[in-house]
Each structure stands twice: as C-alpha cells, then as structure tokens.
Design an enzyme around this catalytic site. Sequence first.
Site, PDB file in Angstrom:
ATOM      1  N   ILE A   1     -18.073  86.217 -24.449  1.00  0.00           N
ATOM      2  CA  ILE A   1     -19.265  87.051 -24.412  1.00  0.00           C
ATOM      3  C   ILE A   1     -19.913  86.982 -25.787  1.00  0.00           C
ATOM      4  CG2 ILE A   1     -18.583  88.606 -22.553  1.00  0.00           C
ATOM      5  CD1 ILE A   1     -17.485  90.539 -24.524  1.00  0.00           C
ATOM      6  N   ASP A   2     -21.203  87.268 -25.840  1.00  0.00           N
ATOM      7  CA  ASP A   2     -21.966  87.081 -27.074  1.00  0.00           C
ATOM      8  C   ASP A   2     -21.433  87.944 -28.218  1.00  0.00           C
ATOM      9  OD1 ASP A   2     -23.617  85.371 -25.651  1.00  0.00           O
ATOM     10  OD2 ASP A   2     -25.057  86.948 -25.170  1.00  0.00           O
ATOM     11  N   LYS A   3     -21.753  87.533 -29.415  1.00  0.00           N
ATOM     12  CA  LYS A   3     -21.306  88.218 -30.630  1.00  0.00           C
ATOM     13  C   LYS A   3     -21.618  89.712 -30.597  1.00  0.00           C
ATOM     14  CE  LYS A   3     -22.142  88.288 -35.652  1.00  0.00           C
ATOM     15  NZ  LYS A   3     -22.868  87.640 -36.773  1.00  0.00           N
TER      16      LYS A   3
END
Length: 311
Positions: free
Chosen positions: A137-139
Amino acid sequence: MMLKANVEKVRLDKYLVDALAESAEYSRSYIQTLIKDGNVIVNGNVETKQNFNLIGDVEIEINIPEVKASTINPEKIDLDIVYEDNDILVVNKPNNMVVHPGAGNTEGTMVNALLGRDAEFLSTIGGIERPGIVHRIDKQTTGLLIVAKNDKSHQVLTEMLKNHEIYKEYVALVWGEIKEDKGIIDAPIGRHQNDRKKMMVTSKNSKYAVTNFDVIKRLDKTTLVKCAIETGRTHQIRVHFNFIKHPIVNDPAYGKLAEKQTDFGQMLHAYKLEFLHPITKEMVKLKAELPKEFTDKILQEGGVENDWKTI
C-alpha cells in the site's frame, strides 16, 4: 536438478509448475524467471521462452542460482502486529512508511522493520529486496498489510490476490458531497501521459479497474466513504475518486490544487481484511482502527466518533 519424462504437448512453465508442485520453494513466477534468465535447459538447449511447448521424451535441467545476500539493513522499528501465526502476519502500517526499499528510500521501510524482527521467518519469493511482501500500500496510506512468513503461504496468497479471493476494505475521506448512497467506479487505469509518477483513468495502455463504495456519513465539505476494490491497480482508489470529482482529502498527488497539504498525506486507510488462511483454510477477519490524524479530521468536518466506530 534434472527431470526426465514423456509428455503430451504442454507449455514449459506449466509443466515445471506441476512437476514441482509439492515443493514450497518454487512459485510460478519464480519458475518463469528461471526460464527467462536462461537457467532451464531442455534436451541440451537453453530455453528462455516460458510458452515453449514440450512434446514426447524430454530431459530438463534446472539450474538454481545461489541466493544473493540482502543489502538491506535490519532496523529495530516497532510494528503494530494485528495478527501472527507460523505462516503469516498482518501489520497495521503506519503513515509515511514505504513498504519496501527503492530509489531514495533505503531506510525506515516495512522491510527494514521486518528484517529487524527476524530475517529467518520471511518468505523469499519476492526476492532479496522484498522478503515477505505479498502486496503493498502507498507510503501515506495507512492500515492492514499481509506478510508471508514462508514461501508456501506466499505462493497461495499471491494466487488468492490474483483471483480476488482476499476482501480488502478501505475508509476514505473525500472532498464534496456524494449524493448517491453507494456506487461503482468502473474505469480503466494506466500511466499518466504527462507525469510518469502518477496514474490516470485512460483508454490507452490501461488495465481494467473497479472500485465499489458506500457512503458512511456526509459531513460539512466532505464525505466519509468505505471502499471495496475488485482490482488492485496502482493508486486505484485515489485515481478513481479524483476521476469522479471527489478527490481524497490531503492527497498530495491527486487532491484539490487549492488544498493546503499536511505531511500526513491522503486520508485513506486499509481498514478491513477477510480471507481464508493460506495454510489452515480457516477464515481470518481483521480490522485496524483509523489513525488519530484521520479521526481528528473527521471531527473537524463536523463528524462524531460514532461515524467511524460503526463501520
């Protein structure tokens, strides 16, 4: 490793996957990489095409390259472990943590933290740079992330993700009032034509993408929604809500241009996971509470605590 057999017409990669099915060490993707890299010899000839057809008597030599030592430094970073057994663990990923090392991010990643716990308990299918990592999942997206502790569980989880057998639900705060109580965003996603770091809804070089959403609560200038994704495209939820003119609050890439950004990033949280355990086949149901920054923003928008406690 040497294999000898008499076969009817069958693809090389499929034959090897079936022949090595009992081993937890060799996933389909790993076997395809071995073929592509020239590590498979068929009847004395190196074969680099995974769709090469085997017919009749065959002798296949498989050269397994030595595993390179990882250059990633283990780090003692506290992790919020939501679930753990002998085969998998699920982490509630904090904000601003990259999942695996990459250009400009070699420290403080989820992989650094996992290696800091115990390098021996992570799967190897993802390679030395991504041990244990099944998905990402994104930062600046928070929430639940599955980690494989051995290659067998990794292999099964990868197939489950591919076949949409893992239910993933997100909570997002988006700009504007969504009038519909629920909806489906069915729009293909591909690389942005002008900014290669971003994605966009496009018909060119794109992939099928579907996001289902339900409105939880309409607030002052925003709407709190829960989303279930049928596909797992890069930045999918962020791109889809931007596409329908309801960008996610505080999204640095796809948000409102006039919005004053904070370091927290987009108000998007991987809230729920439901799946059959890859080994025991028992149902696993998990939730991770929203971060304080997220709930504070909901309250600022006129919401109350029960708005997210009843999800």
